[in-house]
Design a protein around this motif. Structure first.
Motif, short mmCIF file in Angstrom:
data_model
loop_
_atom_site.label_atom_id
_atom_site.label_comp_id
_atom_site.label_asym_id
_atom_site.label_seq_id
_atom_site.Cartn_x
_atom_site.Cartn_y
_atom_site.Cartn_z
N ASP A 109 4.53 11.11 -27.81
CA ASP A 109 3.17 11.49 -27.60
C ASP A 109 2.29 10.35 -27.26
O ASP A 109 1.66 10.39 -26.25
CB ASP A 109 2.71 12.38 -28.83
N ASP A 110 2.40 9.47 -27.88
CA ASP A 110 1.69 8.24 -27.75
C ASP A 110 1.63 7.49 -26.26
O ASP A 110 1.01 7.38 -25.79
CB ASP A 110 2.07 7.04 -28.60
N GLN B 137 0.79 -1.13 0.00
CA GLN B 137 -0.03 0.21 0.04
C GLN B 137 1.08 1.30 -0.01
O GLN B 137 0.77 2.14 0.82
CB GLN B 137 -1.04 -0.04 1.19
N PRO B 138 1.81 1.38 -0.80
CA PRO B 138 2.67 2.76 -0.90
C PRO B 138 1.61 3.98 -1.40
O PRO B 138 0.65 3.90 -1.85
CB PRO B 138 3.42 2.35 -2.29
N ASP B 139 2.42 5.01 -0.90
CA ASP B 139 1.63 6.27 -1.52
C ASP B 139 1.78 6.62 -2.79
O ASP B 139 0.95 7.21 -3.51
CB ASP B 139 2.23 7.67 -0.58
N VAL B 140 2.98 6.21 -3.22
CA VAL B 140 3.44 6.71 -4.78
C VAL B 140 3.96 5.35 -5.33
O VAL B 140 5.07 4.71 -4.39
CB VAL B 140 4.47 7.63 -4.88
N VAL B 141 3.70 4.99 -6.48
CA VAL B 141 4.50 3.82 -7.36
C VAL B 141 5.30 4.77 -8.64
O VAL B 141 4.54 5.54 -9.33
CB VAL B 141 3.62 2.82 -7.85
N ILE B 142 6.53 4.24 -8.57
CA ILE B 142 7.37 4.71 -9.84
C ILE B 142 7.13 3.60 -10.74
O ILE B 142 7.77 2.57 -10.60
CB ILE B 142 8.81 5.11 -9.52
N MET B 143 6.53 3.87 -11.91
CA MET B 143 6.31 2.75 -12.94
C MET B 143 7.05 2.86 -14.37
O MET B 143 6.83 3.87 -14.86
CB MET B 143 4.86 2.53 -13.22
N ASP B 144 8.03 2.01 -14.65
CA ASP B 144 8.51 1.86 -16.04
C ASP B 144 7.54 1.59 -17.01
O ASP B 144 6.50 0.77 -16.72
CB ASP B 144 9.74 0.92 -15.84
N LEU B 145 7.58 2.04 -17.99
CA LEU B 145 6.68 1.84 -18.94
C LEU B 145 6.70 0.34 -19.80
O LEU B 145 5.90 -0.08 -20.12
CB LEU B 145 6.68 2.91 -20.11
N LEU C 109 3.18 9.43 -23.82
CA LEU C 109 2.48 10.48 -22.97
C LEU C 109 0.91 10.40 -22.66
O LEU C 109 0.31 10.30 -21.43
CB LEU C 109 2.95 11.86 -23.27
N PHE C 110 0.34 10.27 -24.00
CA PHE C 110 -1.41 10.25 -23.74
C PHE C 110 -1.58 8.90 -23.10
O PHE C 110 -2.95 8.86 -22.55
CB PHE C 110 -1.98 10.23 -25.09
N GLY C 111 -0.83 7.74 -23.60
CA GLY C 111 -1.11 6.54 -23.03
C GLY C 111 -1.17 6.34 -21.55
O GLY C 111 -2.08 5.89 -20.66
N ALA C 112 -0.14 7.15 -20.85
CA ALA C 112 0.08 7.36 -19.25
C ALA C 112 -1.10 8.20 -18.67
O ALA C 112 -1.84 7.79 -17.81
CB ALA C 112 1.38 7.98 -18.91
N LEU C 113 -1.47 9.23 -19.53
CA LEU C 113 -2.60 9.85 -18.90
C LEU C 113 -3.80 9.14 -19.03
O LEU C 113 -4.63 8.94 -18.11
CB LEU C 113 -2.84 11.27 -19.98
N GLU C 114 -4.32 8.48 -19.94
CA GLU C 114 -5.55 7.72 -20.02
C GLU C 114 -5.48 6.59 -19.17
O GLU C 114 -6.62 6.04 -18.54
CB GLU C 114 -5.45 7.03 -21.40
N ALA C 115 -4.31 5.91 -18.77
CA ALA C 115 -4.22 4.68 -17.98
C ALA C 115 -4.45 5.12 -16.62
O ALA C 115 -4.58 4.47 -15.19
CB ALA C 115 -2.78 3.99 -18.02
N GLY C 116 -4.30 6.53 -16.16
CA GLY C 116 -4.53 7.08 -15.02
C GLY C 116 -3.47 7.54 -14.18
O GLY C 116 -3.32 7.52 -12.93
N ALA C 117 -2.12 7.62 -14.71
CA ALA C 117 -1.11 8.13 -14.08
C ALA C 117 -1.47 9.55 -13.55
O ALA C 117 -2.00 10.27 -14.07
CB ALA C 117 0.16 8.04 -15.01
N SER C 118 -0.25 9.72 -12.47
CA SER C 118 -0.54 10.99 -11.95
C SER C 118 0.66 12.17 -12.62
O SER C 118 0.55 13.33 -12.49
CB SER C 118 -0.10 10.85 -10.31
N ALA C 119 1.66 11.46 -13.20
CA ALA C 119 2.86 12.12 -13.69
C ALA C 119 3.69 11.26 -14.61
O ALA C 119 3.57 10.15 -14.57
CB ALA C 119 3.63 12.50 -12.60
N PHE C 120 4.12 11.89 -15.65
CA PHE C 120 5.04 11.24 -16.75
C PHE C 120 6.22 11.99 -16.53
O PHE C 120 6.64 12.99 -16.82
CB PHE C 120 4.47 11.59 -17.89
N VAL C 121 7.48 11.12 -16.44
CA VAL C 121 8.77 11.63 -16.43
C VAL C 121 9.66 10.85 -17.42
O VAL C 121 9.72 9.71 -17.01
CB VAL C 121 9.32 11.82 -15.00
#
Length: 135
Positions: A96-97, A56-64, A99-111
Motif C-alpha cells: 500500500d505504501d 520526450q517519450p509518450d510513456v516512461v516505465i519507471m522502476d521504484l 501504491l499510494f506513493g506512486a499515486l501521490e507522485a503523479g504516476a499514471s499506473a502501478f504494476v
C-alpha cells in the motif's frame, strides 16, 4: 502517382530499471506490439529523467527502487516537467505504501513486477491515452 497512407504514430516508450534482464524483457514485450516503439533505456533515476527530457517519450516505465534514488522522486520530477507524459511505476515492492506513493507522485499506473508482460503493456497503453488517470 499513388501515395500510401501515413502509418499511425507509434507510442514512444522509455524503460527505466536497474536490471538489464528486466529492461530486455520489457523491450521485447513492447516491440511485439506494433503500437509501441522503445526509444531508450536507463539504469538510474538520474539517467531516466535526463533521457525523458531529451527523448520526450509518450510513456516512461519507471522502476521504484534504483541505485541512485527513488523511482518515486524521478516520477515527481517527470510529472512536474510534463502533464502529458504517461508514467507507469513497476516494482517488486507492491504494498500500500508504494501504491499510494506512486499515486501521490503523479504516476499514471502501478504494476507489480509479478504481473505478466501484457499487463505492463496494457498499463502503458492506458498511461499514453490518460496520463493523469491512475490505474
Amino acid at each position: 502517382m499513388t501515395t500510401s497512407p501515413t502509418p499511425a504514430a507509434r507510442t514512444k516508450v522509455l524503460l527505466v530499471d536497474d536490471h538489464d534482464l528486466i529492461r530486455k524483457g520489457l523491450r521485447h514485450a513492447f516491440e511485439r506490439d506494433r503500437q509501441f516503439e522503445v526509444v531508450g533505456e536507463a539504469a538510474t533515476a538520474a539517467e531516466g529523467v535526463r533521457q525523458a527530457g531529451a527523448l520526450q517519450p509518450d510513456v516512461v516505465i519507471m522502476d521504484l527502487r534504483l541505485p541512485d534514488g527513488s523511482g518515486l522522486e524521478a516520477t515527481r520530477a517527470l510529472r512536474k516537467s510534463s502533464a502529458s507524459m504517461g508514467i507507469v511505476v513497476l516494482t517488486m515492492y507492491a504494498g500500500d505504501d508504494q501504491l499510494f506513493g506512486a499515486l501521490e507522485a503523479g504516476a499514471s499506473a502501478f504494476v507489480p513486477k509479478t504481473a505478466p508482460a501484457v499487463e505492463v503493456v496494457a498499463a502503458a497503453r492506458h498511461a499514453a491515452s490518460s496520463p493523469s488517470a491512475f490505474t
